[in-house]
Design a protein around this motif. Sequence first.
Motif, PDB file in Angstrom:
ATOM      1  N   GLY A  42     -11.927   0.769   5.044  1.00 11.14           N
ATOM      2  CA  GLY A  42     -10.728   1.586   5.181  1.00 11.14           C
ATOM      3  C   GLY A  42     -10.788   2.454   6.424  1.00 11.14           C
TER       4      GLY A  42
ATOM      5  N   LEU B   7      -9.485   5.062   4.335  1.00 13.12           N
ATOM      6  CA  LEU B   7      -8.401   5.039   5.322  1.00 13.12           C
ATOM      7  C   LEU B   7      -7.779   6.423   5.454  1.00 13.12           C
ATOM      8  CD1 LEU B   7      -5.856   2.142   5.690  1.00 13.12           C
ATOM      9  CD2 LEU B   7      -5.261   4.504   6.233  1.00 13.12           C
ATOM     10  N   ALA B   8      -7.507   7.078   4.322  1.00 16.59           N
ATOM     11  CA  ALA B   8      -6.884   8.399   4.363  1.00 16.59           C
ATOM     12  C   ALA B   8      -7.800   9.445   4.979  1.00 16.59           C
ATOM     13  CB  ALA B   8      -6.474   8.823   2.953  1.00 16.59           C
TER      14      ALA B   8
ATOM     15  N   ALA C 272      -8.236   2.463   9.693  1.00 20.16           N
ATOM     16  CA  ALA C 272      -7.605   3.701  10.160  1.00 20.16           C
ATOM     17  C   ALA C 272      -7.867   3.903  11.640  1.00 20.16           C
ATOM     18  CB  ALA C 272      -8.140   4.890   9.364  1.00 20.16           C
TER      19      ALA C 272
ATOM     20  N   ARG D 289      -5.420   6.079  -1.241  1.00 22.81           N
ATOM     21  CA  ARG D 289      -5.005   7.015  -0.185  1.00 22.81           C
ATOM     22  C   ARG D 289      -4.374   8.258  -0.800  1.00 22.81           C
ATOM     23  NH1 ARG D 289      -1.252   6.404   3.229  1.00 22.81           N
ATOM     24  NH2 ARG D 289      -0.106   4.684   2.247  1.00 22.81           N
TER      25      ARG D 289
ATOM     26  N   GLN E  60      -4.854   0.156  -3.117  1.00 25.21           N
ATOM     27  CA  GLN E  60      -5.309   0.721  -1.841  1.00 25.21           C
ATOM     28  C   GLN E  60      -4.458   1.926  -1.469  1.00 25.21           C
ATOM     29  OE1 GLN E  60      -5.299  -2.846   0.664  1.00 25.21           O
ATOM     30  NE2 GLN E  60      -6.333  -3.882  -1.030  1.00 25.21           N
ATOM     31  N   GLY E  61      -3.148   1.845  -1.782  1.00 21.82           N
ATOM     32  CA  GLY E  61      -2.276   2.996  -1.563  1.00 21.82           C
ATOM     33  C   GLY E  61      -2.546   4.130  -2.534  1.00 21.82           C
TER      34      GLY E  61
ATOM     35  N   PHE F  28       1.125   4.214  -2.779  1.00 19.79           N
ATOM     36  CA  PHE F  28       0.928   5.622  -2.413  1.00 19.79           C
ATOM     37  C   PHE F  28       2.103   6.466  -2.894  1.00 19.79           C
ATOM     38  CE2 PHE F  28       1.631   9.309   0.179  1.00 19.79           C
ATOM     39  CZ  PHE F  28       0.375   9.814   0.469  1.00 19.79           C
TER      40      PHE F  28
ATOM     41  N   ASP G 202       0.850  -1.199   0.000  1.00 16.42           N
ATOM     42  CA  ASP G 202       0.000   0.000   0.000  1.00 16.42           C
ATOM     43  C   ASP G 202       0.884   1.247   0.000  1.00 16.42           C
ATOM     44  OD1 ASP G 202      -1.258   2.279   1.433  1.00 16.42           O
ATOM     45  OD2 ASP G 202      -2.982   0.978   1.696  1.00 16.42           O
TER      46      ASP G 202
ATOM     47  N   GLY H 176      -8.833   2.706   0.150  1.00 13.51           N
ATOM     48  CA  GLY H 176      -7.736   3.620   0.459  1.00 13.51           C
ATOM     49  C   GLY H 176      -8.218   5.022   0.774  1.00 13.51           C
TER      50      GLY H 176
ATOM     51  N   TRP I 217      -6.657  11.030  -2.045  1.00 16.25           N
ATOM     52  CA  TRP I 217      -7.183  11.936  -1.018  1.00 16.25           C
ATOM     53  C   TRP I 217      -6.260  13.147  -0.863  1.00 16.25           C
ATOM     54  CZ3 TRP I 217     -11.712  12.626   1.140  1.00 16.25           C
ATOM     55  CH2 TRP I 217     -11.808  13.393   2.307  1.00 16.25           C
TER      56      TRP I 217
END
Length: 331
Positions: A258, A228-229, A262, A194, A190-191, A155, A151, A225, A197
Motif C-alpha cells: 500500500g 496507502l493512507a 501511495a 484506508r 482496501q478502501g 472508503f 476502493d 489500505g 486510518w
Amino acid sequence: MPTVFGALRSLMMTPSMAEVGFRRRGFPPAPADVTRRLEAIPQAVICGFEWGIDVRELWELERRLELVDPEQRGFAYEGATMACTVRDAMAGGRGRRTEALLRGPGRRHIFLAYIGIGFAMARLPRPLWARVLPDLPDVPYHPTMSWLAVDGLGFDRAYFDTPRWVDGQRRPKPYPWDGHPEYFARAWDQGVGRALWFIHGGQVPAVAAAVGRFATDRHADLWSGVGLAATFAGGCGAADLAALRRHAGPYAADLAQGAVFAAKARTWAGAVPPHSEVAVHTLAGVDATAAAQLADDVVVDPFPAAAQPHYETWRGRVRDRLAVAPSARPS
C-alpha cells in the motif's frame, strides 16, 4: 458562475465541511494537529466536488484546481472527478466531463481520480455503475488501476456509515467490476482499511486494533489500505510508522505494498511531501522514487483477460519484490 441546477445538485449530494469533521462523524479523539491535518483531506475533496458541480466550463474547474496547494491538489481532483462522474450520469451516460478532465491536467492525479469515481458510485444507483468509468485507452495504468474506484466506494461507506461497515463488519454484495465480481469485496476492503486510518486519527494502536476486529481473511487487504493512507495522507512520524509495521506482523508486505502504491501516486502527481518519503521508507524500505520505479518494473499489461484482475497480479508482484529485496527491511 454557479448555476441554480448545480446548487441543487450540490445540496442533494455533498456533505458539508462540518459533516466530514471527525467529531461530527463520532470518530475517537486524536491529537488536535493530526485531526486538523487529516480533516483537511475530506475538506479538499468537498471543495473539488462543489467546484465540479457548479462551474459551466471545464477550463474554469481546471484553473481552480491548479490553485490548490500541491500537497492537497490530488484530493481536490478526487472531489472534482466525483462531481464530473455525477454530472455525466445525470446526462444519461452521454456526458464526457470526466473523460475530458482526466485527459487534461487531471491525468497527473489519475490514481485519486479513480477514488473520486468510487465516491460518485456511492451516490448513484447501482445500475448506473456500468457506465461511470471513462474511456481512457491512452492513459497509463488504465483500466488496471480502476479498481481504486471500488476502493473509493469502500472508503466512502466506511467513513460515512461506520456503524454498518466498520462496527458491523458488513461485506458488500459482489459486482462485476472489470469482469471480476469475486474481487469486488477485496478492493472494497482496501478502501475500508484506508478509512480506518482516518477514523482512528492515525493513532497506530487503535488502527491496528480496528483491523484485528475484522475476520482474518480480510486482514491483508485492510492492512494494504492502511499502508496507502498512512503514506499518502500522513498523520504520524517514523517511530509510530515503525510501530505500525510491527503491528502488521505477517501482513507487513501488504502494508508495504500500500505504501508503494501511495508513493507511486504521489510521484506521478509530481509532488511528494516529506511525510510520504518517511512513510514509504519506513514501511517498504525504499524512497518514493525507487518505490515508483518498483511499481513500474512489475506493472501488468492490461491485456489479455486473466483469472484474477491485473490489478491484483500487480499488487502481488509488488509484495513479492518487497519480500525478497534486502532494501525492504528497514533497520
